[in-house]
Motif scaffolding. Structure first.
Motif, PDB file in Angstrom:
ATOM      1  N   ASP A 192       0.821  -1.209   0.000  1.00 24.16           N
ATOM      2  CA  ASP A 192       0.000   0.000   0.000  1.00 24.16           C
ATOM      3  C   ASP A 192       0.859   1.266   0.000  1.00 24.16           C
ATOM      4  N   GLN A 193       1.891   1.270   0.826  1.00 19.38           N
ATOM      5  CA  GLN A 193       2.783   2.439   0.854  1.00 19.38           C
ATOM      6  C   GLN A 193       3.540   2.582  -0.460  1.00 19.38           C
ATOM      7  N   ALA A 194       3.904   1.440  -1.044  1.00 23.82           N
ATOM      8  CA  ALA A 194       4.600   1.491  -2.329  1.00 23.82           C
ATOM      9  C   ALA A 194       3.709   2.084  -3.407  1.00 23.82           C
ATOM     10  N   ILE A 195       2.432   1.711  -3.416  1.00 25.77           N
ATOM     11  CA  ILE A 195       1.500   2.246  -4.414  1.00 25.77           C
ATOM     12  C   ILE A 195       1.413   3.762  -4.297  1.00 25.77           C
ATOM     13  N   SER A 196       1.243   4.249  -3.062  1.00 28.51           N
ATOM     14  CA  SER A 196       1.161   5.693  -2.844  1.00 28.51           C
ATOM     15  C   SER A 196       2.432   6.394  -3.301  1.00 28.51           C
ATOM     16  N   THR A 197       3.593   5.774  -3.027  1.00 26.18           N
ATOM     17  CA  THR A 197       4.868   6.404  -3.373  1.00 26.18           C
ATOM     18  C   THR A 197       5.120   6.377  -4.871  1.00 26.18           C
ATOM     19  N   TYR A 198       4.792   5.267  -5.520  1.00 27.20           N
ATOM     20  CA  TYR A 198       4.911   5.221  -6.982  1.00 27.20           C
ATOM     21  C   TYR A 198       4.003   6.272  -7.631  1.00 27.20           C
TER      22      TYR A 198
END
Length: 902
Positions: free
Chosen positions: A598-604
């Motif tokens: 989830d954090q990766a999605i937001s950061t991407y």
């Protein structure tokens, strides 16, 4: 598209309009009749005049009448829309997914025109709109339909114009009497007041609402009006008196709503901004509604509140004069994001709440972007795309793309808090607010309490003129003072009648032009503020017991993510956006490696926004690929479709065949999971063409996998022969690659395809071959599937004994793998077969009980249990001797499975 109708859909009841129509329209009979005649002839009409002159009341009366016709009323509040925005909103109104899920909705003008022509609603465009957009919409979408444009401005176009002016004196007096509920008041008192308010309908309604609630006389209200020149909008005078007549809490609440970017919101969102309970806020808002200061409507069963444009301008001017507008709007933005995150879940209720506030999401993001803060738009994008299928299911692709654009670049060169055109009294109100705020010391601001949940708004409390509240406390504190419900305690201060301060300079008095730069509002900083928002360093980065003066000796981060975040701070402080994008991408990659999806999605997503602004096509492709893969992994399939589609287009432009093939495959996988098998077939075929002709490392492997998936998409699209054709190709390739597991799966697929063609003998042979391979490679899941398929195929081929045997064997595998769903389903399949034989009722009952032990709520098993009881009762003494069975259901299944090894 959506199972739940959009709040923008045409309405067929007057009570469902997004505003309240007057019970009786006073003084507009002639205009009403003339406009209706034109609309009845399917012509377009422009109703225009100064703000507060009563245009919306006329339009609402006409729309109420049209709700009784088959086409209903399609009412759209507008604020400088583009033609594409109108197309998308009408697409949502009529549930047209092709329109609402397109990233180029302007290509569907014909579809919108056809839909409107079929439905024949009254179209109302209420608000600010350019003549060019309105005319283009009329010509391309609404020709030959009744359309009503409600505007402050005189617009030129293909419509008949009807200007609206002030009421006649007798009509104005009648409107005031009705609003104030004073049928017997002295005519001379009323005449003096309506003259002072220049016979302006909204001013008269505001005055009437105040007098009705406060029991004040018309003469007293007139005496309280501040002096003003002839150029003043009379409504501002009435609002000044009405606002002063509210208690502190109601004044504060009105200012809270005024701080929103266009003066609207649900009770829940307003309560989040005000840091007070929703029930208390809604009760207070309803008091303001009763005083005609706020409009109330309903969206998705929730109360929705809106300020009249003049009331909104009045409140914003007061806040600007006190210097509190930026602080409160920061709280608005904080609350908007909290609200979006709260409802970022895949449920109908959550999606209703998101749709409820989509307008304010966009307004808040635009204002933040104009001030140089793109993070709000970025965070809203992340919240919306993680809300299941909300974006595509409810038709908000266009709005999502707009938010992404805002996250990538500012919308205008001007600051966020653009001034609203107001005349002299507005400046006077601003100065008065500033003077009052200056008198309040810091203790007063700090001591403000939030509204107690147990306290009620008593209309009697608002009758007394109380001192103005300390307009807005710091972010995080309540913006509303406590409400005093003790009528015996008089804690109101004595105040002198309102008098405006000395006249402002001519430049201020004349009018503040819209969208002019405001020198004292600075763009949001991107240095220390960003640093404050970064997540704390992970545990272990430093010794929490060590005494470290962070101002002089910053800890050296041991964690790579923490190191990169510090590097990101430096890049932001130096304004190096390319470096920012690179570092954010590195952070996203690390988060992905650590399984923090989830954090990766937001950061991407954040990286993608920067890459778009920098025209970094290579970086965009990397981010889109990662987002497509992650959203697929997390079952956010609607978002996966969006990212994979964009990524495939980007790869094609960069001539990256391998990336394009991979993204097309992800797109097809997501489409297939969503049930869009026809679209999946097209995407798989495009990827297959690249696998055969493009430059890939292992073309045979890619081609075989794509053929395998394409076969299932064909089968689900009711094209079994096409599935057979591609699976035969895949079978050859998998055998060449010695991939026995996939060879077996293809054989099982061929069995299903031949079954669809009612060629059951061939189907059984293919399923038997697939079963043999599944046992060879020890794939229990595939073995269970093929045994179940064989049972079904045997039933269709009328081989009932073989069907019972295969289902028993499947049941054993289900028990062995603890597949609860298959245990229940297979028990039901067996019982359904055996209940047809009176000798096997006992075995059927045993299987039903075994299934119910796993899933007591199974309706199918309960129906079978009732049928067994009915069969026994019907047979009575003729019930034959029951077939013997050793052990329980598990043993019954195991005995049959042992026969596979013989």
């Amino acid at each position: 598209m959506a199972d739940f109708p959009s709040h923008e859909a045409p309405v067929h009841q007057a009570s469902a309009l997004p505003l309240t129509a007057p019970a009786k329209l006073i003084g507009r009979d002639t205009t009403l009749a003339r406009v209706y005649t034109h609309l009845k002839e399917n012509r377009a009409v422009l109703l225009y005049g100064m703000t507060g002159i009563g245009k919306t009341a006329v339009a609402a009366t006409l729309a109420s009448a049209y709700t009784e016709l088959p086409g209903g009323s399609l009412w759209l509040h507008v604020h400088s829309p583009t033609l594409a925005e109108l197309v998308v909103r009408i697409g949502r109104a009529y549930d047209l997914p092709n329109v609402t899920t397109s990233d180029t909705p302007i290509g569907y003008l014909g579809a919108i025109a056809s839909q409107l022509t079929r439905s024949k609603p009254l179209i109302v465009l209420d608000g600010k709109i350019s003549a060019e957009v309105a005319n283009e919409f009329l010509v391309k979408c609404a020709s030959g339909l009744p359309m009503l444009i409600v505007s402050d401005d005189d617009l030129d176009g293909g419509w008949t114009k009807f200007p609206l002016n002030a009421l006649e004196p007798t009509q104005a007096a009648a409107l005031f009497r009705a609003a104030a509920d004073l049928p017997d008041a002295p005519q001379e008192e009323i005449a003096g007041l309506v003259t002072a308010l220049n016979y302006t309908p909204f001013a008269l309604v505001v005055a009437g609402g105040h007098i009705k609630s406060s029991k004040q006389s018309p003469a007293d209200f007139r005496a309280a009006l501040p002096p003003a020149g002839g150029s003043v909008n009379p409504t501002l005078l009435a609002l000044t008196v009405a606002f002063k007549g509210l208690n502190n809490a109601l004044q504060g609440l009105m200012l809270v709503l005024g701080a929103t970017y266009r003066g609207f919101g649900s009770a829940e969102l307003i309560s989040m901004i005000a840091s007070a309970p929703k029930e208390t806020i809604q009760q207070a808002l309803d008091v303001l509604v009763s005083r005609s200061l706020i409009e109330k409507s309903t969206r998705y069963g929730e109360a929705y509140y809106r300020l009249h444009p003049l009331t909104h301008a009045f409140a914003q001017t007061w806040l600007k004069g006190s210097g509190r507008l930026p602080t409160l709007q920061a709280k608005v933005r904080e609350s908007v994001l909290s609200y979006a995150r709260k409802y970022s879940t895949p449920s109908t209720d959550a999606h209703n709440h998101l749709a409820l506030e989509m307008d304010i999401f966009l307004e808040a993001a635009r204002a933040a972007a104009d001030a140089g803060d793109r993070d709000l738009a970025n965070q809203l994008v992340a919240a919306l795309t993680q809300a299941g299928d909300f974006v595509s299911g409810r038709g908000y692709i266009y709005e999502l793309l707009e938010l992404r654009r805002l996250a990538a670049s500012s919308t205008t060169a001007f600051p966020a808090y653009a001034s609203v055109p107001l005349a002299a009294p507005a400046a006077a109100v601003a100065d008065a607010a500033k003077t009052k705020a200056a008198e309040l010391d810091d203790e007063e601001l700090e001591d403000e309490d939030i509204l107690d949940e147990d306290e009620d708004f008593d209309e009697e409390d608002s009758d007394e003129l109380e001192p103005l509240p300390p307009i807005i406390p710091a972010v995080g504190e309540s913006v509303l003072p406590p409400i005093d419900t003790d009528e015996d305690e008089d804690d109101s201060e004595e105040i002198s009648p309102f008098r405006p301060p000395s006249p402002a300079p001519a430049a201020v008095v004349s009018s503040v032009p819209p969208l002019s730069p405001v020198s004292h509002v600075e763009p949001l900083e991107t240095g220390d503020e960003d640093e404050d928002e970064l997540e704390p360093l992970p545990p272990g980065t430093y010794d929490e017991d060590e005494d470290v003066d962070s101002a002089f000796v910053p800890p050296v981060p041991a964690d790579e993510v923490a190191r990169l975040r510090n590097e990101l701070i430096q890049a932001r402080q130096s304004g190096d956006r390319r470096r920012q994008a690179d570092v954010i991408l590195q952070i996203a990659n690390l988060l992905r490696e650590r399984g923090m999806d989830d954090q990766a999605i937001s950061t991407y997503t954040e990286a993608l926004n920067l890459q778009e602004a920098l025209n970094d096509n290579a970086g965009m492709l990397v981010s889109l690929s990662a987002l497509a893969e992650l959203t697929t992994k997390t079952d956010n399939l609607e978002a996966a479709v969006l990212y994979a589609s964009r990524g495939a287009s980007a790869a094609e432009k960069q001539h990256d065949d391998a990336a394009q093939m991979r993204l097309l495959t992800l797109l097809a996988d997501a489409r297939q999971e969503l049930g869009d098998s026809a679209d999946a077939v097209r995407a798989y075929e495009q990827a297959l063409d690249l696998a055969r002709t493009g430059v890939t490392a292992t073309p045979d492997t890619d081609e075989a996998q794509l053929l395998f998936k394409l076969g299932f998409a064909h089968l689900d699209s009711s094209q079994p022969q096409n599935a057979i054709n591609v699976w035969e190709e895949a079978l050859t390739l998998f055998r060449k690659q010695n991939k026995r597991d996939f060879e077996g799966r293809v054989l099982g697929g061929l069995g299903s395809a031949y079954g669809e063609l009612d060629r059951w003998t061939e189907a059984i042979n293919f399923h038997m071959s697939a079963l043999y391979i599944a046992r060879e490679v020890k794939d229990k899941e595939e073995e269970l599937l093929q045994l179940s398929n064989l049972g079904y195929a045997n039933v269709q081929a009328h081989q009932l004994g073989q069907a019972v045997l295969r289902y028993r064997q499947a049941l054993h595998v289900a028990y062995e793998t603890n597949d609860r769903e298959s245990i229940v389903g297979t028990c039901a399949d067996l019982a359904r077969l055996l209940v047809e034989s009176p000798r096997h009722l006992a075995i059927s009952e045993m299987l039903v009980e075994a299934g119910l032990a796993v899933e007591p709520a199974s309706r199918e098993l309960r129906r079978l249990k009732e049928r067994i009881e009915d069969e026994r009762e019907a047979l009575g003494d003729d019930l034959p001797e029951q077939a013997p069975v050793a052990g329980d259901a598990r043993a019954y299944a195991e005995n049959a499975y042992s026969m596979l090894d013989q």
